[in-house]
Design an enzyme around this catalytic site. Structure first.
Site, PDB file in Angstrom:
ATOM      1  N   ILE A  52      -2.877   0.390 -15.781  1.00  0.00           N
ATOM      2  CA  ILE A  52      -3.177   1.459 -14.827  1.00  0.00           C
ATOM      3  C   ILE A  52      -1.932   2.325 -14.681  1.00  0.00           C
ATOM      4  CG2 ILE A  52      -3.949   1.950 -12.456  1.00  0.00           C
ATOM      5  CD1 ILE A  52      -6.027   0.339 -14.124  1.00  0.00           C
ATOM      6  N   SER A 112      -4.840  -9.520 -12.725  1.00  0.00           N
ATOM      7  CA  SER A 112      -4.463  -8.712 -13.898  1.00  0.00           C
ATOM      8  C   SER A 112      -5.167  -9.239 -15.132  1.00  0.00           C
ATOM      9  CB  SER A 112      -2.952  -8.799 -14.124  1.00  0.00           C
ATOM     10  OG  SER A 112      -2.606  -8.274 -15.387  1.00  0.00           O
ATOM     11  N   TYR A 119       4.654 -13.571 -14.917  1.00  0.00           N
ATOM     12  CA  TYR A 119       3.653 -12.648 -14.359  1.00  0.00           C
ATOM     13  C   TYR A 119       2.237 -13.150 -14.693  1.00  0.00           C
ATOM     14  CZ  TYR A 119       1.199  -8.225 -13.441  1.00  0.00           C
ATOM     15  OH  TYR A 119       0.341  -7.266 -12.961  1.00  0.00           O
ATOM     16  N   VAL A 158       5.797  -9.586   1.996  1.00  0.00           N
ATOM     17  CA  VAL A 158       4.746 -10.613   2.037  1.00  0.00           C
ATOM     18  C   VAL A 158       5.061 -11.825   1.150  1.00  0.00           C
ATOM     19  CG1 VAL A 158       2.869  -9.095   2.800  1.00  0.00           C
ATOM     20  CG2 VAL A 158       3.298  -9.383   0.344  1.00  0.00           C
ATOM     21  N   ASN A 195      -2.745  -7.086  -2.698  1.00  0.00           N
ATOM     22  CA  ASN A 195      -2.401  -6.185  -3.820  1.00  0.00           C
ATOM     23  C   ASN A 195      -0.910  -6.205  -4.178  1.00  0.00           C
ATOM     24  OD1 ASN A 195      -2.672  -3.498  -5.473  1.00  0.00           O
ATOM     25  ND2 ASN A 195      -1.126  -3.093  -3.898  1.00  0.00           N
ATOM     26  N   LYS A 234      -0.789 -14.368 -12.051  1.00  0.00           N
ATOM     27  CA  LYS A 234      -2.110 -13.736 -11.944  1.00  0.00           C
ATOM     28  C   LYS A 234      -3.236 -14.714 -12.284  1.00  0.00           C
ATOM     29  CE  LYS A 234      -0.559  -9.755 -10.595  1.00  0.00           C
ATOM     30  NZ  LYS A 234      -0.844  -9.244  -9.258  1.00  0.00           N
ATOM     31  N   ALA A 281       0.808  -1.226   0.000  1.00  0.00           N
ATOM     32  CA  ALA A 281       0.000   0.000   0.000  1.00  0.00           C
ATOM     33  C   ALA A 281       0.839   1.274   0.000  1.00  0.00           C
ATOM     34  CB  ALA A 281      -0.944  -0.008   1.206  1.00  0.00           C
ATOM     35  N   SER A 282       2.149   1.152  -0.191  1.00  0.00           N
ATOM     36  CA  SER A 282       2.982   2.361  -0.155  1.00  0.00           C
ATOM     37  C   SER A 282       2.874   3.182  -1.443  1.00  0.00           C
ATOM     38  CB  SER A 282       4.447   1.984   0.094  1.00  0.00           C
ATOM     39  OG  SER A 282       4.848   0.953  -0.780  1.00  0.00           O
ATOM     40  N   ARG A 283       2.560   2.502  -2.547  1.00  0.00           N
ATOM     41  CA  ARG A 283       2.540   3.205  -3.843  1.00  0.00           C
ATOM     42  C   ARG A 283       1.372   2.699  -4.693  1.00  0.00           C
ATOM     43  NH1 ARG A 283       6.476   1.606  -6.967  1.00  0.00           N
ATOM     44  NH2 ARG A 283       7.231  -0.135  -5.745  1.00  0.00           N
TER      45      ARG A 283
HETATM   46  P1  NAP Z   1       3.552  -0.399  -8.072  1.00  0.00           P
HETATM   47  O1  NAP Z   1       3.172   1.017  -8.272  1.00  0.00           O
HETATM   48  O2  NAP Z   1       4.856  -0.896  -8.588  1.00  0.00           O
HETATM   49  O3  NAP Z   1       3.429  -0.738  -6.508  1.00  0.00           O
HETATM   50  C1  NAP Z   1       3.690  -2.026  -6.051  1.00  0.00           C
HETATM   51  C2  NAP Z   1       3.410  -2.094  -4.569  1.00  0.00           C
HETATM   52  O4  NAP Z   1       3.628  -3.465  -4.152  1.00  0.00           O
HETATM   53  C3  NAP Z   1       4.348  -1.211  -3.756  1.00  0.00           C
HETATM   54  O5  NAP Z   1       3.627  -0.605  -2.708  1.00  0.00           O
HETATM   55  C4  NAP Z   1       5.361  -2.221  -3.213  1.00  0.00           C
HETATM   56  O6  NAP Z   1       5.871  -1.858  -1.932  1.00  0.00           O
HETATM   57  C5  NAP Z   1       4.500  -3.453  -3.045  1.00  0.00           C
HETATM   58  N1  NAP Z   1       5.304  -4.663  -2.970  1.00  0.00           N
HETATM   59  C6  NAP Z   1       6.069  -5.241  -3.925  1.00  0.00           C
HETATM   60  N2  NAP Z   1       6.671  -6.338  -3.446  1.00  0.00           N
HETATM   61  C7  NAP Z   1       6.272  -6.465  -2.154  1.00  0.00           C
HETATM   62  C8  NAP Z   1       6.544  -7.392  -1.126  1.00  0.00           C
HETATM   63  N3  NAP Z   1       7.361  -8.446  -1.329  1.00  0.00           N
HETATM   64  N4  NAP Z   1       5.961  -7.222   0.076  1.00  0.00           N
HETATM   65  C9  NAP Z   1       5.135  -6.174   0.301  1.00  0.00           C
HETATM   66  N5  NAP Z   1       4.848  -5.253  -0.637  1.00  0.00           N
HETATM   67  C10 NAP Z   1       5.404  -5.400  -1.851  1.00  0.00           C
HETATM   68  O7  NAP Z   1       2.484  -1.358  -8.733  1.00  0.00           O
HETATM   69  P2  NAP Z   1       0.896  -1.177  -8.969  1.00  0.00           P
HETATM   70  O8  NAP Z   1       0.725  -0.877 -10.397  1.00  0.00           O
HETATM   71  O9  NAP Z   1       0.303  -0.324  -7.953  1.00  0.00           O
HETATM   72  O10 NAP Z   1       0.443  -2.691  -8.767  1.00  0.00           O
HETATM   73  C11 NAP Z   1      -0.344  -3.124  -7.668  1.00  0.00           C
HETATM   74  C12 NAP Z   1      -0.953  -4.473  -8.027  1.00  0.00           C
HETATM   75  O11 NAP Z   1      -1.784  -4.319  -9.172  1.00  0.00           O
HETATM   76  C13 NAP Z   1       0.093  -5.526  -8.393  1.00  0.00           C
HETATM   77  O12 NAP Z   1      -0.283  -6.771  -7.869  1.00  0.00           O
HETATM   78  C14 NAP Z   1       0.039  -5.545  -9.902  1.00  0.00           C
HETATM   79  O13 NAP Z   1       0.445  -6.782 -10.427  1.00  0.00           O
HETATM   80  C15 NAP Z   1      -1.435  -5.270 -10.147  1.00  0.00           C
HETATM   81  N6  NAP Z   1      -1.712  -4.753 -11.493  1.00  0.00           N
HETATM   82  C16 NAP Z   1      -1.182  -3.562 -11.896  1.00  0.00           C
HETATM   83  C17 NAP Z   1      -1.458  -3.118 -13.197  1.00  0.00           C
HETATM   84  C18 NAP Z   1      -0.927  -1.825 -13.720  1.00  0.00           C
HETATM   85  O14 NAP Z   1      -1.072  -1.583 -14.939  1.00  0.00           O
HETATM   86  N7  NAP Z   1      -0.333  -0.967 -12.918  1.00  0.00           N
HETATM   87  C19 NAP Z   1      -2.263  -3.886 -14.046  1.00  0.00           C
HETATM   88  C20 NAP Z   1      -2.762  -5.096 -13.591  1.00  0.00           C
HETATM   89  C21 NAP Z   1      -2.496  -5.522 -12.304  1.00  0.00           C
HETATM   90  P3  NAP Z   1       7.317  -1.190  -1.667  1.00  0.00           P
HETATM   91  O15 NAP Z   1       7.516  -0.137  -2.728  1.00  0.00           O
HETATM   92  O16 NAP Z   1       7.157  -0.628  -0.290  1.00  0.00           O
HETATM   93  O17 NAP Z   1       8.339  -2.282  -1.736  1.00  0.00           O
END
Ligand code: NAP
Length: 243
Positions: A185, A139, A152, A61, A87, A156, A10-12
């Site tokens: 996204i 995803s 990936y 996690v 997430n 998913k 949830a940080s980003r």
């Molecule tokens: P993001 O901006 O890269 O953020 C990823 C988040 O996951 C960060 O808060 C990160 O935390 C956290 N994270 C990664 N590894 C972790 C771990 N081992 N333990 C705890 N936290 C962890 O990505 P996002 O786009 O928001 O993606 C969020 C979710 O949506 C993901 O599951 C992604 O696969 C899914 N998704 C995204 C898209 C897209 O287009 N963006 C599309 C489909 C699905 P830290 O930075 O603190 O390490």
């Protein structure tokens, strides 16, 4: 008593927006982060300025012990967990034949094992309370597959399988399990895409644009309130994938 939610990653990006959406609803949120401590603290501070208090908790996690400590923190502080949002996730962009066992383990452990493990850790409390809501952020690539993102896509698709099977197993305990499958996204995850790449993608999306973290967060906000949806994979992708 207010509902209690754990949001992983949830940080980003999307997770951050989900944490805010749930906090605005009056839900007690434990926002998990791994590496981005500054962003997590910024989120806590931002909400504090609006009079809303959330907890932030560092845990990787992809590791059982750290996920367990996240759940134990929530249970110790609030005594229950009503909502789990799986997430946290990472992407990997490589030719399939270049992928290594390390790549497989890293992506599967972060994206899929984390959801399996977090569900196992929270479910006993939810079963005891005969109530719960689990949302897995999967995803579009789990549904239709993506070239150069095979691991990936597998992670998913696995998450969606987890959703469907668990929904059947946990329905009798009044625990709902659903997936949200986003399209593209606008987050850090896609920062490798150029402006031209994005424009090309947008030409193929019926609604003509990529999504925002808020688009996903709003759906999570709906899912935690409704009572009769389980085992579903909800695509939020601007019509890019219509089954
Ligand atoms: P993001 O901006 O890269 O953020 C990823 C988040 O996951 C960060 O808060 C990160 O935390 C956290 N994270 C990664 N590894 C972790 C771990 N081992 N333990 C705890 N936290 C962890 O990505 P996002 O786009 O928001 O993606 C969020 C979710 O949506 C993901 O599951 C992604 O696969 C899914 N998704 C995204 C898209 C897209 O287009 N963006 C599309 C489909 C699905 P830290 O930075 O603190 O390490």
């Amino acid at each position: 008593m207010d509902r209690v939610a754990i949001v992983t990653g949830a940080s980003r990006g999307i997770g951050r927006e989900i944490a805010k959406e749930l906090a605005y609803k009056g839900i007690k949120v434990i926002a998990n982060y791994n590496k981005s401590i500054e962003e997590a603290e910024k989120l806590k501070k931002e909400l504090m300025q609006e009079g809303i208090e959330i907890d932030i908790f560092m845990a990787d996690v992809s590791k059982r012990e750290e996920g367990k400590s996240l759940v134990e923190f929530a249970l110790k502080k609030y005594g229950k967990i009503d909502i789990l949002i799986n997430n946290a996730g990472i992407s990997e962009y490589k030719l399939f034949t270049d992928e290594t066992d390390e790549d497989w383990n890293r992506v599967i452990n972060t994206n899929l094992y984390s959801a399996f493990m977090m569900c196992q850790e929270v479910i006993p409390n939810m079963v005891r309370n005969q109530s719960g809501c689990i949302v897995n952020i999967s995803s579009i690539w789990g549904q239709v597959g993506s070239s150069l993102e095979v691991i990936y896509s597998v992670s998913k698709a696995g998450m969606d399988g987890l959703t469907k099977a668990l929904a059947k197993e946990l329905g009798p305990s009044n625990i709902r399990v659903n997936s949200i499958a986003p399209g593209i996204i606008n987050t850090d995850m896609n920062k490798n895409l150029s402006k031209t790449d994005i424009e090309r993608i947008e030409e193929d999306i019926p609604l003509g644009k990529i999504g925002l973290p808020k688009d996903i967060a709003k759906c999570v906000g709906w899912m935690v309130d409704e009572k009769y949806t389980t085992g579903q994979i909800i695509g939020i992708n601007g019509g890019w994938c219509i089954n």
